[in-house]
Scaffold this motif. Structure first.
Motif, PDB file in Angstrom:
ATOM      1  N   UNK A  60       1.618   4.637   3.988  1.00 56.98           N
ATOM      2  CA  UNK A  60       2.497   3.569   3.517  1.00 56.98           C
ATOM      3  C   UNK A  60       3.284   3.053   4.709  1.00 56.98           C
ATOM      4  N   UNK A  61       2.923   1.861   5.176  1.00 58.59           N
ATOM      5  CA  UNK A  61       3.607   1.210   6.305  1.00 58.59           C
ATOM      6  C   UNK A  61       3.711  -0.271   5.996  1.00 58.59           C
ATOM      7  N   UNK A  62       4.766  -0.634   5.282  1.00 59.65           N
ATOM      8  CA  UNK A  62       4.931  -2.011   4.832  1.00 59.65           C
ATOM      9  C   UNK A  62       6.018  -2.689   5.651  1.00 59.65           C
ATOM     10  N   UNK A  63       5.735  -3.896   6.145  1.00 55.84           N
ATOM     11  CA  UNK A  63       6.710  -4.655   6.921  1.00 55.84           C
ATOM     12  C   UNK A  63       7.477  -5.659   6.091  1.00 55.84           C
ATOM     13  N   UNK A  64       7.105  -5.864   4.844  1.00 50.33           N
ATOM     14  CA  UNK A  64       7.715  -6.873   3.984  1.00 50.33           C
ATOM     15  C   UNK A  64       8.800  -6.316   3.097  1.00 50.33           C
ATOM     16  N   UNK A  65       8.771  -6.703   1.819  1.00 47.55           N
ATOM     17  CA  UNK A  65       9.824  -6.377   0.858  1.00 47.55           C
ATOM     18  C   UNK A  65       9.274  -5.485  -0.260  1.00 47.55           C
ATOM     19  N   UNK A  66      10.075  -4.487  -0.614  1.00 46.87           N
ATOM     20  CA  UNK A  66       9.775  -3.617  -1.746  1.00 46.87           C
ATOM     21  C   UNK A  66      10.915  -3.757  -2.744  1.00 46.87           C
TER      22      UNK A  66
END
Length: 194
Positions: A60-66
């Motif tokens: 899990x490597x997200x650069x956006x919005x959660x």
């Protein structure tokens, strides 16, 4: 799989990798059994969501919005789940990392609820307004808590990456088994000691 818009609607999506592109959205509830990355938006709607791959160091490597919207998100990664620019817990959201959790510089968490991980590496800003945030697990890093909400740390807290001065705008409480680990190496606060 690279996506622009997908609604899980309670299903499990299994793939070799899921990339949520900038401007793209993954919504709903259910699970994604694959490494998750990209700069798009992941939004929990109608229930909880499990995301990532527990057997992959890039699980899990997200650069956006959660956006949790008060639901529970479980982030699967064999090392540290990496949060994007904004993580919105909503009111009483629960963010669970199966191992460590990383909030890098220039990123932020907003809302109230719980963060559960082995260790939260906090290098930026957590905004708790008008409620409380319980951190279950160890906390480290030089990130601040600038708002008026209550922060409760139930694990060990080691502020800074060396000596540091951390801002708390609200109340800070420690659980009965928590330890505050401070560095003392000089006479100046923030550079000689925590």
């Amino acid at each position: 799989i690279e996506i622009q818009a997908v609604d899980l609607a309670g299903f499990n999506l299994a793939a070799t990798r899921l990339i949520v592109e900038a401007g793209g959205t993954l919504t709903g509830y259910g699970s994604v059994s694959a490494p998750v990355s990209g700069n798009g938006t992941l939004e929990l709607v109608g229930g909880n969501m499990s995301l990532g791959d527990l057997n992959d160091p890039g699980g899990f490597e997200v650069g956006g919005t959660l956006k949790l919207n008060g639901h529970t998100a479980v982030l699967q990664d064999s090392d540290a789940a990496v949060l994007g620019t904004t993580t919105q817990l909503g009111s009483d959201g629960t963010l669970i990392a199966t191992n460590d959790l990383e909030l890098g510089e220039g990123r932020r968490i907003n809302g109230t609820g719980e963060i559960i991980s082995r260790t939260l590496d906090h290098q930026s800003s957590i905004h708790v307004i008008g409620g409380s945030l319980i951190i279950r697990g160890n906390l480290s890093g030089d990130g601040d808590f600038p708002e008026d909400g209550q922060v409760v740390i139930l694990g060990d807290y080691q502020p800074g990456n060396s000596p540091a001065a951390i801002e708390f705008g609200g109340d800070l409480d420690f659980g009965g088994n928590a330890h505050l680990v401070l560095e003392i190496n000089g006479a100046e606060p923030g550079s000689g000691y925590d």
